[in-house]
Design an enzyme around this catalytic site. Structure first.
Site, PDB file in Angstrom:
ATOM      1  N   GLU A 119       6.630   1.314  -8.031  1.00 39.24           N
ATOM      2  CA  GLU A 119       6.198   1.316  -6.630  1.00 39.24           C
ATOM      3  C   GLU A 119       7.388   1.423  -5.684  1.00 39.24           C
ATOM      4  O   GLU A 119       8.150   0.481  -5.523  1.00 39.24           O
ATOM      5  CB  GLU A 119       5.393   0.042  -6.321  1.00 39.24           C
ATOM      6  CG  GLU A 119       4.147  -0.129  -7.161  1.00 39.24           C
ATOM      7  CD  GLU A 119       3.100   0.936  -6.900  1.00 39.24           C
ATOM      8  OE1 GLU A 119       3.042   1.477  -5.769  1.00 39.24           O
ATOM      9  OE2 GLU A 119       2.330   1.240  -7.832  1.00 39.24           O
ATOM     10  N   GLU A 178       2.184  -6.610  -0.680  1.00 38.31           N
ATOM     11  CA  GLU A 178       2.485  -5.329  -1.332  1.00 38.31           C
ATOM     12  C   GLU A 178       2.074  -5.353  -2.800  1.00 38.31           C
ATOM     13  O   GLU A 178       1.558  -4.361  -3.326  1.00 38.31           O
ATOM     14  CB  GLU A 178       3.969  -4.987  -1.209  1.00 38.31           C
ATOM     15  CG  GLU A 178       4.335  -3.636  -1.796  1.00 38.31           C
ATOM     16  CD  GLU A 178       3.611  -2.474  -1.133  1.00 38.31           C
ATOM     17  OE1 GLU A 178       3.010  -1.648  -1.870  1.00 38.31           O
ATOM     18  OE2 GLU A 178       3.631  -2.387   0.108  1.00 38.31           O
ATOM     19  N   GLU A 181      -4.462  -0.319  -5.599  1.00 33.00           N
ATOM     20  CA  GLU A 181      -4.271   1.113  -5.798  1.00 33.00           C
ATOM     21  C   GLU A 181      -4.323   1.490  -7.276  1.00 33.00           C
ATOM     22  O   GLU A 181      -4.946   2.487  -7.650  1.00 33.00           O
ATOM     23  CB  GLU A 181      -2.944   1.563  -5.181  1.00 33.00           C
ATOM     24  CG  GLU A 181      -2.965   1.555  -3.671  1.00 33.00           C
ATOM     25  CD  GLU A 181      -1.657   2.023  -3.060  1.00 33.00           C
ATOM     26  OE1 GLU A 181      -0.662   2.195  -3.807  1.00 33.00           O
ATOM     27  OE2 GLU A 181      -1.623   2.216  -1.838  1.00 33.00           O
TER      28      GLU A 181
END
Length: 137
Positions: free
Chosen positions: A45, A86, A93
């Site tokens: 990420e 996050e 996601e």
């Protein structure tokens, strides 16, 4: 009227085999899963890596600045909150992508809402730091 089966004797779904661990073994396993999650987020990420860099700069600065202990705590917490949000956004996601890579309005909505949560946590950092450093009345 029927009575329900005794607790734990019958389930309608199969639970994870990892859920049976207890005590120190569970804590040890949880630590390893958490470290694997942090490692995966850092490797895969980009946004998480950028926010880790931001945290690496801001956390020592928060501890160094001449503000009260409560001010330092708020500044540190606001930065760590960005990392937490996050991580959750990245998990959302990944889950959405695991289910399907096709474009779908609900998949887009889930990803956009996760992104909005990250944005709000970043705005929170700016507000907390600004209020602590400017000494809001």
């Amino acid at each position: 009227m029927t009575t329900p089966p005794p607790s734990g004797t019958e389930t309608t779904h199969q639970e994870s085999p990892y859920k049976g661990k207890t005590g120190l073994r569970r804590v040890w396993n949880a630590l390893h899963y958490s470290l694997a999650g942090l490692s995966a987020a850092y490797r895969h990420e980009d946004a998480f890596r950028q926010e880790v860099l931001l945290a690496a700069l801001l956390l020592p600065l928060a501890l160094w600045l001449p503000v009260t202990g409560v001010g330092k705590a708020m500044m540190v917490a606001s930065v760590l909150l960005v990392l937490v949000v996050e991580l959750l956004n990245s998990a959302i996601e990944a889950t959405v992508d695991r289910v399907s890579l096709e474009n779908h309005r609900l998949a887009k909505r889930a990803k956009d809402i996760g992104s909005a949560a990250v944005l709000i946590s970043l705005i929170n950092v700016a507000l907390v730091w600004g209020l602590v450093l400017l000494g809001a009345p």
